[in-house]
Scaffold this motif. Structure first.
Motif: not given
Length: 321
Positions: A27-49
């Motif tokens: 997944f675009f070399n993203q760090s794995s999430p923990g037990n708290k939801a975080i943005l997925f691939a910010p600036g790559i997938v999760s962007d201004e759209l």
């Protein structure tokens, strides 16, 4: 289908978000999430759209999601591919970009790809939403073809979820009732008529966007404006008991749900990661502490947490203990 939002016309300002590394390379070399939801691939997938939906191939070498504009003025499926250990930048999928396409989903074996679209059925001018499928042939995806009746109908169909047995679950707009989660059983190489899931899942309100476990042991879906909801629509889970019956739905709580609409649930093929779509965590709050310049306003608008939908992910194991 829900989750269409009104997007303003915006111009990309080139905001850069640095992705953290992960030794797995997923997944675009993203760090794995923990037990708290975080943005997925910010600036790559999760962007201004406005970004929503998620589909990952069982081989973890393809990823698809949907970008939307102005409450459904257009919905386009984007595609990224991993080759030689490196992910390509998301681009419009080769079967999308003309009609309103959304909600891609792989078959459990990765040989087929399903999605919803308002493209006309062959030989017709029909403009309702139907489910379509592509098959992988010699390493390439074929041209999309519509699923047959009784899966498709004169009503709108959305959000396909396919199981190992060949059964297909999806959202259908029901006459005089709103949206329900239904399924068509695969039997003797044909689909049987659609059946609504039981009352522990479907209500007199709207239920939609169901991810169904490939082994059909659980379903995660959005229930809209329920009494126990934390937002306008929350994600719920129903599991099967030893008798094979769906049990009472449970709100997935604050780890997943929050203000606004939470929808488009998806569990990665290895069941490690839980993805969902939400417009939470906007950093735009008015009144501002000081007068904003045009440049500052554009910087606020042209970044992921601008109030439009993003894709989030979280460790899935906590939900299946």
């Amino acid at each position: 289908m829900r989750g269409f939002v009104l997007l303003p016309f915006i111009v990309t300002m080139g905001l850069k978000v640095v992705a953290q590394s992960n030794s797995s390379g997923l997944f675009f070399n993203q760090s794995s999430p923990g037990n708290k939801a975080i943005l997925f691939a910010p600036g790559i997938v999760s962007d201004e759209l406005s970004n929503r939906d998620m589909a990952i191939s069982p081989a973890y070498d393809e990823l698809l999601y949907t970008v939307q504009y102005r409450g459904g003025m257009f919905s386009t499926i984007l595609h990224a591919e991993k080759k030689n250990g490196k992910w390509s930048k998301p681009a419009v999928a080769n079967f999308s970009g003309m009609y309103n396409d959304l909600e891609p989903a792989f078959s459990p074996d990765g040989t087929k790809l399903y999605f919803a679209s308002n493209r006309p059925l062959p030989g017709t001018n029909t403009k309702d939403y139907n489910l379509w499928v592509l098959a992988k042939e010699n390493g390439k995806w074929s041209n999309p073809v519509p699923l047959p009746e009784p899966v498709n109908s004169t009503a709108d169909e959305f959000y396909p979820s396919i199981t190992k047995s060949g059964n297909i679950y999806f959202t259908r707009v029901m006459k005089d009732k709103g949206e329900d989660i239904v399924y068509c059983k695969w039997n003797n190489n044909v689909f049987e008529p659609a059946i609504s899931l039981p009352d522990v899942i479907n209500t007199n309100g709207d239920e939609f966007n169901a991810f169904v476990d490939p082994d059909e042991q659980f379903v995660i879906y959005t229930g809209y404006k329920r009494k126990d909801a934390l937002g306008t629509g929350d994600l719920y889970i129903s599991k099967k008991n030893e008798q094979g019956e769906w049990t009472a739905s449970v709100n997935l709580g604050t780890a997943i749900n929050g203000a606004g609409l939470t929808y488009c649930p998806y569990i990665s093929p290895d069941k490690k990661y839980f993805f969902f779509s939400s417009s939470r965590n906007s950093i735009i709050k008015t009144p501002f502490e000081k007068q904003q310049t045009l440049t500052e306003l554009k910087q606020l608008i042209n970044q992921p947490l601008n109030g439009w939908d993003n894709i989030y992910w979280i460790d899935a194991s906590q939900f299946f203990k």
